[in-house]
Design a protein around this motif. Sequence first.
Motif, mmCIF file in Angstrom:
data_model
loop_
_atom_site.group_PDB
_atom_site.id
_atom_site.type_symbol
_atom_site.label_atom_id
_atom_site.label_comp_id
_atom_site.label_asym_id
_atom_site.label_seq_id
_atom_site.Cartn_x
_atom_site.Cartn_y
_atom_site.Cartn_z
ATOM 1 N N VAL A 1 15.303 -1.479 -12.048
ATOM 2 C CA VAL A 1 15.137 -1.471 -10.885
ATOM 3 C C VAL A 1 13.856 -0.647 -10.548
ATOM 4 O O VAL A 1 13.326 0.323 -10.981
ATOM 5 N N VAL A 2 13.003 -1.693 -9.822
ATOM 6 C CA VAL A 2 11.223 -1.492 -9.592
ATOM 7 C C VAL A 2 11.620 -1.796 -7.941
ATOM 8 O O VAL A 2 11.972 -3.142 -7.658
ATOM 9 N N PHE A 3 11.415 -0.355 -6.771
ATOM 10 C CA PHE A 3 10.695 -0.873 -5.334
ATOM 11 C C PHE A 3 9.805 0.121 -5.557
ATOM 12 O O PHE A 3 8.922 1.096 -5.889
ATOM 13 N N LEU A 4 9.101 -0.417 -4.020
ATOM 14 C CA LEU A 4 8.308 0.950 -3.559
ATOM 15 C C LEU A 4 8.305 1.410 -2.202
ATOM 16 O O LEU A 4 9.498 0.651 -1.100
ATOM 17 N N GLY A 5 9.004 1.876 -2.082
ATOM 18 C CA GLY A 5 10.002 3.174 -1.078
ATOM 19 C C GLY A 5 8.875 4.337 -0.628
ATOM 20 O O GLY A 5 7.294 4.599 -0.516
ATOM 21 N N ASP A 6 9.248 4.979 0.182
ATOM 22 C CA ASP A 6 8.618 6.104 1.193
ATOM 23 C C ASP A 6 7.588 6.612 0.933
ATOM 24 O O ASP A 6 7.111 7.192 1.091
ATOM 25 N N SER A 7 8.178 7.188 -1.213
ATOM 26 C CA SER A 7 7.780 7.871 -1.210
ATOM 27 C C SER A 7 6.713 7.289 -2.110
ATOM 28 O O SER A 7 5.832 8.133 -3.362
ATOM 29 N N GLY A 8 6.216 5.974 -2.425
ATOM 30 C CA GLY A 8 5.383 5.168 -3.468
ATOM 31 C C GLY A 8 6.585 4.502 -4.407
ATOM 32 O O GLY A 8 7.866 4.612 -4.107
ATOM 33 N N VAL A 9 6.344 4.373 -6.080
ATOM 34 C CA VAL A 9 6.318 3.126 -6.517
ATOM 35 C C VAL A 9 8.235 3.782 -7.311
ATOM 36 O O VAL A 9 8.173 5.581 -7.304
ATOM 37 N N VAL A 10 8.919 3.179 -7.124
ATOM 38 C CA VAL A 10 10.250 3.417 -7.931
ATOM 39 C C VAL A 10 10.507 3.115 -8.968
ATOM 40 O O VAL A 10 10.262 1.316 -8.480
ATOM 41 N N ALA B 42 0.426 -0.732 0.127
ATOM 42 C CA ALA B 42 0.161 0.133 -0.007
ATOM 43 C C ALA B 42 0.607 1.346 0.071
ATOM 44 O O ALA B 42 2.030 1.583 0.954
ATOM 45 N N VAL B 43 0.847 1.932 -1.273
ATOM 46 C CA VAL B 43 1.020 3.523 -1.103
ATOM 47 C C VAL B 43 1.356 4.203 -0.436
ATOM 48 O O VAL B 43 1.498 4.987 0.611
ATOM 49 N N ALA B 44 -0.536 4.124 0.279
ATOM 50 C CA ALA B 44 -0.764 4.996 1.510
ATOM 51 C C ALA B 44 -0.161 4.524 3.106
ATOM 52 O O ALA B 44 0.399 5.703 3.752
ATOM 53 N N MET B 45 -0.238 3.487 3.172
ATOM 54 C CA MET B 45 0.784 2.631 3.708
ATOM 55 C C MET B 45 2.430 3.727 4.114
ATOM 56 O O MET B 45 2.706 4.075 4.736
ATOM 57 N N LEU B 46 3.374 3.163 3.355
ATOM 58 C CA LEU B 46 4.594 4.311 2.981
ATOM 59 C C LEU B 46 4.600 5.510 3.255
ATOM 60 O O LEU B 46 5.839 5.526 4.177
ATOM 61 N N SER B 47 3.571 5.892 2.532
ATOM 62 C CA SER B 47 3.660 8.051 2.080
ATOM 63 C C SER B 47 3.094 8.518 4.420
ATOM 64 O O SER B 47 3.273 8.964 4.305
ATOM 65 N N ALA B 48 2.595 7.358 5.075
ATOM 66 C CA ALA B 48 2.281 8.049 6.356
ATOM 67 C C ALA B 48 3.541 7.757 6.866
ATOM 68 O O ALA B 48 3.659 8.050 8.023
ATOM 69 N N CYS B 49 4.715 6.728 6.519
ATOM 70 C CA CYS B 49 5.751 6.848 7.464
ATOM 71 C C CYS B 49 6.413 7.874 7.022
ATOM 72 O O CYS B 49 6.704 8.390 6.304
ATOM 73 N N SER B 50 7.127 8.564 8.411
ATOM 74 C CA SER B 50 8.283 9.778 7.685
ATOM 75 C C SER B 50 9.035 9.872 7.881
ATOM 76 O O SER B 50 9.800 8.933 8.632
ATOM 77 N N GLY B 51 9.990 10.403 7.423
ATOM 78 C CA GLY B 51 11.256 10.359 7.200
ATOM 79 C C GLY B 51 11.797 8.920 7.500
ATOM 80 O O GLY B 51 12.463 8.922 7.625
ATOM 81 N N GLY B 52 11.581 8.256 5.895
ATOM 82 C CA GLY B 52 12.288 7.439 5.318
ATOM 83 C C GLY B 52 14.170 7.099 5.436
ATOM 84 O O GLY B 52 14.064 8.045 4.533
ATOM 85 N N SER B 53 14.411 6.131 6.381
ATOM 86 C CA SER B 53 16.074 6.261 6.164
ATOM 87 C C SER B 53 16.441 5.719 4.574
ATOM 88 O O SER B 53 16.112 4.559 3.698
ATOM 89 N N GLY C 136 17.881 3.937 -2.328
ATOM 90 C CA GLY C 136 16.367 4.426 -2.398
ATOM 91 C C GLY C 136 16.413 4.641 -0.605
ATOM 92 O O GLY C 136 17.714 5.084 -0.013
ATOM 93 N N HIS C 137 15.026 4.841 -0.911
ATOM 94 C CA HIS C 137 14.664 5.173 0.344
ATOM 95 C C HIS C 137 13.261 4.599 1.412
ATOM 96 O O HIS C 137 12.148 4.190 1.081
ATOM 97 N N SER C 138 13.658 3.534 2.927
ATOM 98 C CA SER C 138 12.372 2.491 2.814
ATOM 99 C C SER C 138 12.868 2.281 4.128
ATOM 100 O O SER C 138 13.936 2.079 4.623
ATOM 101 N N GLN C 139 11.687 3.080 5.092
ATOM 102 C CA GLN C 139 12.190 3.198 6.538
ATOM 103 C C GLN C 139 11.584 1.016 7.046
ATOM 104 O O GLN C 139 12.686 0.533 7.574
ATOM 105 N N ASP C 140 10.698 0.913 6.252
ATOM 106 C CA ASP C 140 10.417 -0.905 6.456
ATOM 107 C C ASP C 140 11.240 -1.453 5.336
ATOM 108 O O ASP C 140 11.496 -1.047 4.198
#
Length: 217
Positions: free
Chosen positions: A41-50, A12-23, A65-69
Amino acid sequence: MKWILYCVLTVAVAMLSACSGGSAFKISADIKSLGNQNVHVVFLGDSGVVDRFIPVNDGKFSVEGHSQDYTLVSILDSQNRPLMRLAAKGGDNIELSGDFNNPHHYQCKGSDASQEWFKFESEHAMLYDVAHSQPLDAAIEKYVKANPSSVVSTLLLVADYSDCDKAMQLLTGIEKDARPASLVASLQQYKDAMGKPEEAKGLMGYLTKLMLYRFNN
């Protein structure tokens, strides 16, 4: 029917974007016989689909990239043929090596989860290439039951296991800390999308670019 990597890549992009300050995370690769090309290269980061193409110079390339989880990073060659997939999260500095002509035996440093996942694939390489999924599914079930505290158990069920419904059941036996919300959500969203084909049509068309190892018959 074999699943593609749909089960992982619809977080869920909404779930990912709800996390602030992705690492931040970084992936560096040195792959023999890959040559000079662009990898997809494709992945889902803190700001959505990359979704980007990365230049390869004599088998070497890097991705940031940036992704907290945990997120699943899918890498394909210039012809959109599967190259590798791995798990990454903020703080990881991952080094990949191996031979393009020996795809089930890549090596990984800098991520315990991806390193263990690569090890499982290497030890079960023949099962990834068989025409039916039952032998690989059985090996995954055995691993999951023996390793309920490992995030690799979740990765295997979400990315490599063929039965989406049974995977959801098996996930309940994995300890909470080894079940990243982003990965579990992706599996649930795939189930939901399959029940609403009219809504999933565009999504499925997009995700065909992300195929790795597992294809529909």
